[in-house]
Design an enzyme around this catalytic site. Structure first.
Site, PDB file in Angstrom:
ATOM      1  N   CYS A   2      62.105   0.237 -21.401  1.00 23.84           N
ATOM      2  CA  CYS A   2      63.345   0.021 -20.638  1.00 23.84           C
ATOM      3  C   CYS A   2      64.036   1.338 -20.275  1.00 23.84           C
ATOM      4  CB  CYS A   2      64.331  -0.789 -21.455  1.00 23.84           C
ATOM      5  SG  CYS A   2      63.683  -2.333 -22.063  1.00 23.84           S
ATOM      6  N   ARG A  27      58.199   5.144 -16.896  1.00 24.54           N
ATOM      7  CA  ARG A  27      58.267   4.763 -18.304  1.00 24.54           C
ATOM      8  C   ARG A  27      57.673   3.383 -18.556  1.00 24.54           C
ATOM      9  NH1 ARG A  27      62.775   7.454 -21.092  1.00 24.54           N
ATOM     10  NH2 ARG A  27      63.154   5.544 -22.223  1.00 24.54           N
ATOM     11  N   TRP A  74      61.497  -3.775 -19.897  1.00 31.31           N
ATOM     12  CA  TRP A  74      60.127  -3.942 -20.387  1.00 31.31           C
ATOM     13  C   TRP A  74      60.223  -5.051 -21.428  1.00 31.31           C
ATOM     14  CZ3 TRP A  74      57.068  -3.058 -24.867  1.00 31.31           C
ATOM     15  CH2 TRP A  74      55.702  -2.850 -24.628  1.00 31.31           C
ATOM     16  N   ASN A  98      68.866  -0.891 -24.031  1.00 29.43           N
ATOM     17  CA  ASN A  98      67.501  -0.493 -24.411  1.00 29.43           C
ATOM     18  C   ASN A  98      67.363  -0.703 -25.902  1.00 29.43           C
ATOM     19  OD1 ASN A  98      66.973   0.366 -21.884  1.00 29.43           O
ATOM     20  ND2 ASN A  98      66.755   2.537 -22.393  1.00 29.43           N
ATOM     21  N   GLY A  99      66.155  -1.024 -26.351  1.00 24.90           N
ATOM     22  CA  GLY A  99      65.931  -1.193 -27.783  1.00 24.90           C
ATOM     23  C   GLY A  99      65.932  -2.654 -28.175  1.00 24.90           C
ATOM     24  N   GLU A 485      39.867   9.696 -27.178  1.00 20.47           N
ATOM     25  CA  GLU A 485      40.838   9.916 -26.102  1.00 20.47           C
ATOM     26  C   GLU A 485      40.253   9.462 -24.752  1.00 20.47           C
ATOM     27  OE1 GLU A 485      43.830  10.374 -25.838  1.00 20.47           O
ATOM     28  OE2 GLU A 485      44.177  11.235 -23.875  1.00 20.47           O
ATOM     29  N   LYS A 489      41.890   6.621 -22.443  1.00 19.58           N
ATOM     30  CA  LYS A 489      42.256   6.851 -21.045  1.00 19.58           C
ATOM     31  C   LYS A 489      41.641   5.761 -20.164  1.00 19.58           C
ATOM     32  CE  LYS A 489      44.977   9.643 -20.843  1.00 19.58           C
ATOM     33  NZ  LYS A 489      45.283   9.497 -22.173  1.00 19.58           N
ATOM     34  N   GLU A 492      43.298   2.376 -20.765  1.00 16.64           N
ATOM     35  CA  GLU A 492      44.701   2.369 -20.322  1.00 16.64           C
ATOM     36  C   GLU A 492      44.834   2.159 -18.820  1.00 16.64           C
ATOM     37  OE1 GLU A 492      47.632   5.424 -22.665  1.00 16.64           O
ATOM     38  OE2 GLU A 492      45.922   6.342 -21.699  1.00 16.64           O
ATOM     39  N   HIS A 508      25.643   2.569 -37.175  1.00 16.92           N
ATOM     40  CA  HIS A 508      26.369   1.670 -38.074  1.00 16.92           C
ATOM     41  C   HIS A 508      27.126   0.592 -37.321  1.00 16.92           C
ATOM     42  CE1 HIS A 508      25.237   4.266 -41.338  1.00 16.92           C
ATOM     43  NE2 HIS A 508      25.718   5.311 -40.672  1.00 16.92           N
ATOM     44  N   LYS A 607      55.576   4.723 -20.906  1.00 15.38           N
ATOM     45  CA  LYS A 607      55.406   6.151 -21.164  1.00 15.38           C
ATOM     46  C   LYS A 607      56.043   6.560 -22.479  1.00 15.38           C
ATOM     47  CE  LYS A 607      54.371  10.354 -20.028  1.00 15.38           C
ATOM     48  NZ  LYS A 607      52.937  10.662 -20.107  1.00 15.38           N
TER      49      LYS A 607
HETATM   50  C1  G6P Z   1      52.622   5.831 -25.115  1.00 17.41           C
HETATM   51  C2  G6P Z   1      52.128   6.668 -23.959  1.00 17.41           C
HETATM   52  C3  G6P Z   1      51.009   7.594 -24.422  1.00 17.41           C
HETATM   53  C4  G6P Z   1      51.491   8.427 -25.595  1.00 17.41           C
HETATM   54  C5  G6P Z   1      52.046   7.558 -26.717  1.00 17.41           C
HETATM   55  C6  G6P Z   1      52.750   8.392 -27.774  1.00 17.41           C
HETATM   56  O1  G6P Z   1      51.642   4.953 -25.514  1.00 17.41           O
HETATM   57  O2  G6P Z   1      51.657   5.848 -22.918  1.00 17.41           O
HETATM   58  O3  G6P Z   1      50.629   8.438 -23.365  1.00 17.41           O
HETATM   59  O4  G6P Z   1      50.411   9.158 -26.089  1.00 17.41           O
HETATM   60  O5  G6P Z   1      53.022   6.655 -26.198  1.00 17.41           O
HETATM   61  O6  G6P Z   1      53.880   8.983 -27.173  1.00 17.41           O
HETATM   62  P1  G6P Z   1      54.498  10.351 -27.592  1.00 17.41           P
HETATM   63  O7  G6P Z   1      55.637  10.542 -26.639  1.00 17.41           O
HETATM   64  O8  G6P Z   1      54.984  10.175 -29.004  1.00 17.41           O
HETATM   65  O9  G6P Z   1      53.468  11.391 -27.472  1.00 17.41           O
END
Ligand code: G6P
Length: 612
Positions: A2, A27, A74, A98-99, A485, A489, A492, A508, A607
């Site tokens: 949010c 975000r 959100w 927010n929250g 990672e 990616k 995501e 395994h 984000k």
């Molecule tokens: C969300 C974002 C990721 C990020 C993660 C941790 O999932 O989409 O890109 O790695 O949060 O966020 P931070 O701000 O703590 O790195």
């Protein structure tokens, strides 16, 4: 997650609110709304989907006003519908939030018993009704808010307006970020300063528990009912940093910004091939005392931490643990004396990481343990930076794409600087070794630039992924986290199911998944594990899997039937994970674009994850 924007001005601020929301789009959100106070009325528009839908609605209805609040939602409590979108109204009060209000159900039951009717399934609506109710005993919106805040459990940031107070915006920060943008004859609030950058570069960063009252010409911040002076800070981030420029997506722009971002990040710490004496100077004593490191992070930042673990242990002989913050915070980990707790977070606001940090600090204090905390972060003004003993900034500039790219590689560069600094203080690494690694670090931006030359080739290969349902990423050593990672990616942003594995684990389990239809991405730098990795590749090929190998140009790995090879310029093995991040980012990006997903704002993701 949010986002909040609000303002009190003399001019109509509907456009400012909409533009602000647009700048928060990255975000992640699923609906948006705004409320403006105009001639004793609350004018509200809310829409499901993009801010552009809200913008259309505002254009059509011509709502305007010089006091208002706006929000991107959100969904947590209740589906993403218009009824659940903020602002929520009770009587003449409008609220954005927010929250999460954790005790909302109890409060809702009480309010319903008093006759309040709820029009949404959100936790937020209780706040609007509670303030409305409190206004029965006081005419002051500030006082009513003060009465309500102690009743709310959870983490939240609020923006509140009322028709009878046309020059007053009340805001509360309790566990969710909130900044005040200081203007001339007008003032604003937002959950992220980026939203307000076109209007001002002067900000007040509220602290937990702050309640503020903004009018056109004044800002008063209160904590525990006392007026307090919070400094105004000037920011030098420019508006253009946050625009896409010639790139189709922020993510692509950010991938290409990596050489420069890394250069910026390392420049703050280096003098030629040596560490600058003033680099982390205030931490020298603390670092001398530490006997181990505990890294806490989420998502991509957690993967950066996993790589740092190899570096801490191999290069400077310092034990290092890494844990996902959402697990760490709830499993009552033993807090150990003389430990350095490192939070890695691009935003510095991730709820789980922040909670893990605070809990660690509280428990260490309760036992009088001597610990040191530090943050590696891309936002200088974030909660984590402010709440840890030391911080090291990644100077990546604003990262807008939800999938982290330049924040990740600059985290790696920063982590290497930290490892070298601690090793130097503890004398577990020689100056010659430091000079060698630093020389390679300086060289990394150029190697990344050369790696980016492979973009077209990677685009061509990405076409072979478009129809796939699953994908495996394999690596060994520091490239195991890069495999994780890469898989993160891809899932995501392209929504293809992907798993990252340490190649040694293939037998395994994941080998059972390998067939003709399974693309397997291999990370093959020139390191001690290369021969073992080649055996793992044979295992995949023998089961009909199709290999996509990002290999060192001197690895001797050659393209053949069902084995595609993209050569990565030779790079020092220690720093190779920084470079090998780039091809996996490009691969995911191109697959996502070809599949037509919303690359910068993938579905259901945010984000900055400021709620649990
Ligand atoms: C969300 C974002 C990721 C990020 C993660 C941790 O999932 O989409 O890109 O790695 O949060 O966020 P931070 O701000 O703590 O790195």
């Amino acid at each position: 997650m949010c986002g909040i924007v609000g303002g009190v001005a003399e001019r109509n601020i509907s456009n400012i609110l909409i533009e602000g929301l647009k700048r928060l789009e990255y975000r992640g959100y699923d609906s948006a709304g705004l409320a403006l106070i105009n001639q004793g009325q609350v004018l509200r528009e809310r829409r499901v989907g993009k801010v552009a839908n809200l913008e259309q609605a505002v254009l059509a209805s011509q709502v305007s006003g010089s006091l208002g609040i706006a929000h991107t939602r959100w969904a947590t409590h209740g589906k993403p519908t218009e009824e659940n979108a903020h602002p929520h109204i009770s009587g003449n009060v409008a609220v954005v939030h927010n929250g999460i209000i954790e005790n909302y159900q109890e409060l809702k039951d009480d309010l319903e018993a008093l006759g309040y009717v709820f029009t949404s399934q959100t936790d937020t609506e209780v706040v609007a009704h509670l303030i409305n109710d409190a206004l029965k005993t006081t005419p002051s919106l500030l006082e009513a808010t003060r009465q309500v805040v102690p009743q709310l459990k959870g983490a939240y940031a609020l923006g509140i307006v009322h028709t009878d107070h046309p020059d007053e915006l009340i805001t509360v920060r309790e566990g969710s970020p909130l900044v005040i943008g200081v203007g001339i004859g007008e003032n604003f609030i937002s959950s992220d300063q980026l939203a307000l950058l076109p209007i001002t570069n002067r900000f007040i960063y509220l602290e937990e528990g702050d309640i503020a009252r903004l009018t056109r010409n004044s800002i008063e911040v209160f904590i525990d009912g006392q007026l307090i002076d919070r400094p105004v800070k000037e920011l030098d981030a420019t508006v253009s940093n946050a625009s896409k420029g010639e790139y189709k997506h922020y993510m692509l722009k950010e991938i290409y910004e990596q050489p420069e971002a890394i250069k910026q990040t390392i420049s703050q710490a280096l003098n030629g091939n040596a560490l600058r004496e003033d680099f982390l100077a205030s931490a020298i004593q603390d670092f001398a005392n530490i006997q181990q490191v505990q890294i806490i992070a989420c998502g991509t930042s957690y993967h950066a931490g996993m790589i740092a673990k190899y570096w801490f242990e191999q290069l400077i002989d310092l034990p290092c643990q890494v844990e996902i913050a959402s697990e760490f915070r709830y499993r009552s980990p033993v807090i150990v004396n003389n430990t350095l707790y490192v939070c890695i977070s691009q935003s510095g606001e991730t709820a789980d990481t922040l909670a893990a940090l605070r809990d660690t600090q509280k428990r260490a204090a309760a036992k009088s343990l001597n610990i040191t905390t530090m943050t590696i972060c891309n936002v200088a003004t974030s909660s984590m930076v402010r709440e840890t003993n030391h911080s090291l900034l990644t100077l990546a500039g604003p990262e807008i794409g939800v999938a982290s790219t330049k924040a990740f590689t600059t985290q790696l560069a920063a982590l290497m600087l930290l490892v070298l600094k601690i090793g130097q203080i503890k004398q577990t690494i020689s100056d010659t070794q430091i000079a060698e690694i630093v020389a390679e670090l300086w060289h990394t931006p150029k190697v990344i630039l050369d790696t980016l030359q492979n973009d077209k080739e990677i685009l061509r290969l990405s076409e072979l992924f478009v129809e796939k349902q699953h994908c495996l990423f394999l690596g060994r050593g520091t490239h195991f986290p890069i495999a994780l990672e890469g898989a993160l990616k891809l899932k995501e942003i392209s929504y293809i199911h992907a798993e990252g594995y340490a190649a040694g684990e293939l037998k395994h389990g994941p080998l059972a998944l390998v067939d003709n239809d399974m693309p397997v991405v291999i990370l093959a730098p020139q390191d001690d594990m290369l021969d073992k990795l080649k055996s793992n590749m044979e295992e995949v090929q023998a089961r009909g899997g199709e290999l996509f190998v990002f290999a060192d140009e001197n690895s001797g790995i050659k393209a053949k039937d069902r084995q595609h090879v993209v050569y990565v310029p030779s790079v020092n093995a220690i720093l190779a994970p920084i470079v090998y991040s780039v091809p996996v980012q490009l691969l995911s990006y191109h697959v996502a674009v070809l599949r037509g997903t919303d690359v910068d704002q993938p579905r259901n993701l945010a984000k900055s994850v400021t709620v649990e």
